[in-house]
Structure formats: structure tokens, C-alpha cells
Design an enzyme around this catalytic site. Structure first.
Site, PDB file in Angstrom:
ATOM      1  N   ARG A  10       0.916  -1.412  -0.040  1.00  0.00           N
ATOM      2  CA  ARG A  10       0.014   0.080   0.081  1.00  0.00           C
ATOM      3  C   ARG A  10       0.733   1.332   0.019  1.00  0.00           C
ATOM      4  O   ARG A  10       0.616   2.312  -0.471  1.00  0.00           O
ATOM      5  CB  ARG A  10      -0.873   0.066   1.212  1.00  0.00           C
ATOM      6  CG  ARG A  10      -1.713  -1.363   1.202  1.00  0.00           C
ATOM      7  CD  ARG A  10      -2.769  -1.144   0.310  1.00  0.00           C
ATOM      8  NE  ARG A  10      -3.767  -2.257   0.452  1.00  0.00           N
ATOM      9  CZ  ARG A  10      -3.647  -3.603   0.224  1.00  0.00           C
ATOM     10  NH1 ARG A  10      -2.495  -4.072  -0.227  1.00  0.00           N
ATOM     11  NH2 ARG A  10      -4.634  -4.628   0.474  1.00  0.00           N
ATOM     12  N   THR A 132      19.413  20.279  23.442  1.00  0.00           N
ATOM     13  CA  THR A 132      20.131  19.185  22.481  1.00  0.00           C
ATOM     14  C   THR A 132      19.555  19.270  20.999  1.00  0.00           C
ATOM     15  O   THR A 132      20.286  18.774  20.114  1.00  0.00           O
ATOM     16  CB  THR A 132      19.310  17.668  23.156  1.00  0.00           C
ATOM     17  OG1 THR A 132      19.484  17.928  24.581  1.00  0.00           O
ATOM     18  CG2 THR A 132      20.053  16.450  22.583  1.00  0.00           C
ATOM     19  N   CYS A 184      18.425  26.668   8.851  1.00  0.00           N
ATOM     20  CA  CYS A 184      18.756  25.597   9.912  1.00  0.00           C
ATOM     21  C   CYS A 184      17.789  25.937  11.149  1.00  0.00           C
ATOM     22  O   CYS A 184      17.246  26.937  10.946  1.00  0.00           O
ATOM     23  CB  CYS A 184      20.221  25.277  10.168  1.00  0.00           C
ATOM     24  SG  CYS A 184      20.665  26.654  11.075  1.00  0.00           S
ATOM     25  N   CYS A 201       6.085  19.526  29.305  1.00  0.00           N
ATOM     26  CA  CYS A 201       5.063  18.581  29.134  1.00  0.00           C
ATOM     27  C   CYS A 201       4.718  18.161  30.745  1.00  0.00           C
ATOM     28  O   CYS A 201       3.358  18.118  30.944  1.00  0.00           O
ATOM     29  CB  CYS A 201       5.325  17.649  28.349  1.00  0.00           C
ATOM     30  SG  CYS A 201       5.317  17.731  26.636  1.00  0.00           S
ATOM     31  N   CYS A 261      23.382  33.518  10.594  1.00  0.00           N
ATOM     32  CA  CYS A 261      23.491  32.097  11.502  1.00  0.00           C
ATOM     33  C   CYS A 261      24.855  31.785  11.629  1.00  0.00           C
ATOM     34  O   CYS A 261      25.539  31.378  10.687  1.00  0.00           O
ATOM     35  CB  CYS A 261      22.516  31.128  10.729  1.00  0.00           C
ATOM     36  SG  CYS A 261      22.631  29.591  11.711  1.00  0.00           S
TER      37      CYS A 261
HETATM   38 ZN   LIG Z   1      21.318  28.241  10.176  1.00  0.00          ZN
END
Ligand SMILES: [Zn+2]
Length: 364
Positions: A10, A132, A184, A201, A261
Site C-alpha cells: 500500500r 539538544t 537551519c 509537558c 546564522c
Molecule cells: Zn542556520
């Protein structure tokens, strides 16, 4: 049709998929960062889709309060306090025995991420903290591998597939053409919010549906990329709130050109090189770990954090510190937080556990 691929019939019918796409999936390795809410939905789908190898890294154990949204786990896993990575590996063996799973119970940090992700074609985000994410983004940009960002908290979620500059030139990218690069993660969010300012959370809750939508968006982008369907990649920043019925797909194409950046424009990998982010030090003989956030600008609002934690444990503040007692995985911890973001987590001498408690109750 190869009989080995019968179960994927599928899926192979889909536009741009076919047996070739399926073969690409079975040859692929996906690095799953975190196997909590997003990660457990993602690995379930990726295993069913036939991704050949999943490398799952998670530092936590299954708890009863996870089961509301972490679809891969059950009551036995919680009763046995199984590490999530191990529980995931066992479940996947029943779902699709053809998928190779490398389960790693560890805290992802700048000293181990390159090793754990060595074989991966793509990184998928099931993380609960910004730090992270910057680390994963650094690695993805440096090694020109896609990183699929996803985040869900309360009733809201965000997702975005990062295709680093130079992606498409790798040997396995035979079908790539043109400029595939997106901004990014650091182009979009130039610095992590100060500790304690983002909801988690564990303090504000999370709606299972939003987790599922975000994780499945991440999986769809992963499948497009791994099968070479680059023209189908959703290059917008998805932002949804299932409680207010708002959703946006923000065009962020100009973020790279307009910004400056440090990561993808200047190839400076502050998090991967260990120059940014937190450091952890075990405090000898005190059953405590000190966490220090190096890129902390200005002080943090202890009263606002205290207000949030109040529902989850005892908390007190004065002008110098916040002190909170919280329970996680049936263990009592005391977090002492200072206005500069430094924290001492008492109740463990494991940096990974301290980071986890901090991310859950303070927010990193
Ligand atoms: Zn960047």
C-alpha cells in the site's frame, strides 16, 4: 515485485514511492533522538514503513504517566520501569522483525552524539529540550544530513525539516538536484530561551493528538527525503494549536539570507564543540549534580518558575534561589535554582538524570 516487500504494497503504490523508494528505505538508517512522546510515535511509524535501521537513544524509563501519549509502551513496561529505548526495541521486534534496532540508554550530549549518529542518513527529533536540538542541528549542518525538528507541549506543536547546505551531494543522494537547502534550526530560533521560560509537558501537560500529528508530520518528511522525493518536502514551519483550532505554515525561506546564522552561514558549531549549552558536574559525596548553562544572558524569573512548579511539588523562593522538591520516576529530587540559571539537582549523582529532571520541571 520482490516478495520481501509484500507488506509494503500500500505504501509502494504512493506517487514517487515504488519498489525503488522501498529499497531506499530498507537501506536507510535513522537516528531517533529521544523516544518519549514524539519519538515513540515516530519509531512506530518508521518501523512499519520499513526503515532498515533505527538507532534510538533515550535516557528515561517508562512511567505510568507516559502511557496517555507514548503509544509504543504499555502497562507492563511501566510496571517494570523499562528504559524507553529497550521497550521500543522489544515492541518493534513484534511490529516489524525485519527492522534492525540499536537501542541506547543514554543522555545525548556533545561528547557522544557523533558516535551514536555515525551510521545515520537522517536525524529525527523526539527531544524535550532546546539545548539538544541545537546540538542535533549542529551535527546535521556539519555533516550535511537532514534533521527533522519537532516539538509538542500543551495543545501546540511545531515541526520543520532542516535540509543543510550541501545536502544532496552525499553519495546516497542520487536523485538530488538543485538547491535543496532550507534554513537551519538556529536560523529560525537564534538562541535557546532562558532556562525556566519555556513550558514543559511535565508542568503544563500535553495533548496526545498534537504529539501524534507532529510526529507523523516528521515521519512523512522523513519518508519523502529517504525515498528521494525532495520536491515534495514541506519547506514551511508548521505551527498548530488543536485547542484553539489555529494552524499556520510559515514561509521561512528567507531566514537564511536575512539572518547571520553562526551555524549554517559561518560553520560555527558551538553546541557540538561544547562551547555552548550546559555542563554538568557531579558534586562529590552529596548525591547531587550541578548544571551550569553557559549561554545564559541576564537573570531568570524565579517567581514565575515557582508558580509553575507549585502544582507538582513543594517550592519556595527568596531573592537568591528557588528550592523545589519534585518526584520523577518514583524518586524525590530537590532542585535548587539560582538566578543565573545554575542549578543543583539533589537526589542523583548521574548527570543524565539531573539533566532530565531539570528539563522536565524547569525547562531547558
Ligand atoms: Zn542556520
Amino acid at each position: 515485485m520482490t516478495s520481501d516487500f509484500t507488506r509494503y504494497h500500500r505504501q509502494m503504490l504512493l506517487p514517487g514511492f515504488g519498489e525503488d523508494g522501498q529499497r531506499r528505505l530498507s537501506d536507510a538508517t535513522v537516528f531517533v533522538l529521544g523516544c518519549g512522546a514524539l519519538g515513540s510515535v515516530a519509531v512506530d511509524m518508521l518501523a512499519r514503513a520499513g526503515v532498515g535501521h533505527l538507532v534510538i537513544v533515550d535516557r528515561d524509563f517508562v512511567e505510568l504517566t507516559n502511557l496517555q501519549r507514548q503509544v509504543l509502551f504499555d502497562e507492563d513496561d511501566a510496571a517494570n520501569s523499562l528504559p524507553k529505548a529497550i521497550a521500543a526495541k522489544r515492541k518493534i521486534a513484534k511490529i516489524n522483525s525485519g527492522v534492525q534496532v540499536t537501542a541506547i540508554v543514554d543522555d545525548i550530549n556533545h561528547t557522544n552524539i557523533e558516535r551514536y549518529a555515525a551510521d545515520a542518513n537522517l536525524l529525527i527529533d523526539g527531544l524535550d529540550n532546546y539545548e539538544t536540538r541545537y546540538l542535533a542541528n549542529d551535527l546535521a549542518v556539519k555533516t550535511t544530513r537532514p534533521y527533522i525538528y519537532g516539538a509538542a507541549v500543551s495543545t501546540t506543536g511545531m515541526a520543520f525539516p532542516v535540509l543543510p547546505h550541501g545536502f544532496g551531494k552525499a553519495a546516497w543522494e542520487t536523485a538530488a538536484s538543485g538547491d535543496l537547502a532550507t534554513p537551519c534550526f538556529r536560523c529560525l530560533f537564534d538562541d535557546a530561551p532562558p532556562p525556566g521560560t519555556s513550558a514543559t509537558c511535565d508542568t503544563v501537560g500535553v495533548l496526545s493528538s498534537v504529539v501524534s500529528i507532529i510526529a507523523n508530520f516528521q515521519v512523512a518528511e522523513t519518508l519523502k527525503i529517504l525515498t528521494g522525493n525532495y520536491d515534495r518536502v514541506n519547506r514551511t514551519l508548521l505551527n498548530i494549536d488543536l485547542w484553539t483550532n489555529e494552524s499556520h505554515q510559515l514561509n521561512v525561506d528567507s531566514a537564511y539570507a536575512k539572518g547571520d546564522c553562526p551555524c549554517c552561514k559561518h560553520q560555527r558549531f558551538d553546541y557540538l564543540d561544547g562551547r555552548a549549552g550546559s555542563s554538568a558536574a557531579t558534586l562529590c559525596g552529596r548525591n547531587a549534580v550541578q548544571l551550569r548553562h553557559r549561554q545564559q544572558a541576564g537573570g531568570i524569573n524565579l517567581d514565575a518558575i515557582a508558580k509553575r512548579i507549585k502544582e507538582h511539588g513543594e517550592v519556595s523562593t527568596n531573592q537568591f534561589m528557588l528550592c523545589a522538591s519534585v518526584t520523577d520516576q518514583d524518586t524525590l529530587y530537590t532542585i535548587t535554582l539560582f538566578p543565573d540559571g545554575r542549578a543543583i539537582v539533589k537526589g542523583t549523582d548521574e548527570p543524565a538524570v539531573a539533566r532530565s529532571v531539570y528539563a522536565k520541571f524547569i525547562g531547558a
